[in-house]
Design an enzyme around this catalytic site. Sequence first.
Site, short mmCIF file in Angstrom:
data_model
loop_
_atom_site.label_atom_id
_atom_site.label_comp_id
_atom_site.label_asym_id
_atom_site.label_seq_id
_atom_site.Cartn_x
_atom_site.Cartn_y
_atom_site.Cartn_z
N GLU A 49 0.86 -1.18 0.00
CA GLU A 49 0.00 0.00 0.00
C GLU A 49 0.90 1.23 0.00
O GLU A 49 1.75 1.39 0.88
CB GLU A 49 -0.89 -0.03 1.25
CG GLU A 49 -2.05 0.92 1.23
CD GLU A 49 -2.94 0.73 2.45
OE1 GLU A 49 -3.55 1.73 2.86
OE2 GLU A 49 -3.02 -0.40 2.98
N ASP A 60 -5.03 9.78 9.62
CA ASP A 60 -3.73 9.25 9.99
C ASP A 60 -3.23 9.83 11.31
O ASP A 60 -3.44 11.01 11.60
CB ASP A 60 -2.70 9.55 8.89
CG ASP A 60 -3.01 8.79 7.62
OD1 ASP A 60 -3.15 7.57 7.72
OD2 ASP A 60 -3.12 9.42 6.55
N TYR A 174 -11.41 -3.26 3.40
CA TYR A 174 -10.48 -2.91 4.47
C TYR A 174 -11.28 -2.70 5.75
O TYR A 174 -12.04 -1.74 5.86
CB TYR A 174 -9.72 -1.64 4.08
CG TYR A 174 -8.55 -1.24 4.95
CD1 TYR A 174 -8.67 -1.12 6.33
CD2 TYR A 174 -7.32 -0.94 4.38
CE1 TYR A 174 -7.60 -0.75 7.12
CE2 TYR A 174 -6.24 -0.56 5.16
CZ TYR A 174 -6.38 -0.46 6.52
OH TYR A 174 -5.32 -0.08 7.30
#
Length: 263
Positions: A49, A60, A174
């Site tokens: 990734e 993040d 995911y």
Amino acid sequence: MTRIQSKLTQLRREGRGALIPFITMGDPSLEMTGELILQLERSGADIIELGIPFSDPLADGPVIQRASERALARGVTVRKALQLVAHVRRQTEVPLLLFSYFNPLFACGFEALSREARICGVDGFLITDLSVEEAQGPVQTMRQQGLDTVFLAAPTSTDKRIESIARFSSGFIYAVSRTGVTGEQKSLSADVAPLLQRIRKQSDLPVAVGFGISEPSQVQEVWRLADAAVVGSAMVRCIEEHGVQPDLCARVGNFTRWLKGGR
């Protein structure tokens, strides 16, 4: 099949889980990113990734935020990232999934960018802030180019939303192991197993689990529950800690083999 689909189908047939490391493109440099991709493949990564650096990476944690800041300071752009993929693709068939926020992709012209990504050897996109309510057009554009479209499902996702996520996803889904931003954790969240059960009621696609995975025991635990384990912050931290050292690639390779249960 895309490279992502082919790899996950092969691993399912063999009864093995996939390891999907995440790295930020351009950290510590674009040239080194290319070397790291090849090292990760040699060390056992099944899919890689690749994060496109962005100024406002809201999903993040601090480790990946710092990596994005370093890459942006070096002038890394979406098109430079694609040029690197094209260069690396001449040397490897490892599946490459681009992780990005939608804004930098939209700024490049999404249709042209999707076409360029396919030509350069990208296998799919995970656009973290592309909601399913707005996904139909972009997904159609990416699918027309033969690119996989990976979407995130979280413990807070409703069953109706998971149904939409499954409909728009290809390659794999995911599963976010916990709410919040990316970052290393000492144990796998208790939310993972119930989330996987709900996803599997809606789809037979492979499922990868990420957010917080940083140790071999967690990777093994994920493999007992799901098809793939994604390791992001721990991998990026390894690069951050050793980025100026001449043996960076070797250290990343050792870390990858350790995650897979090697020494």
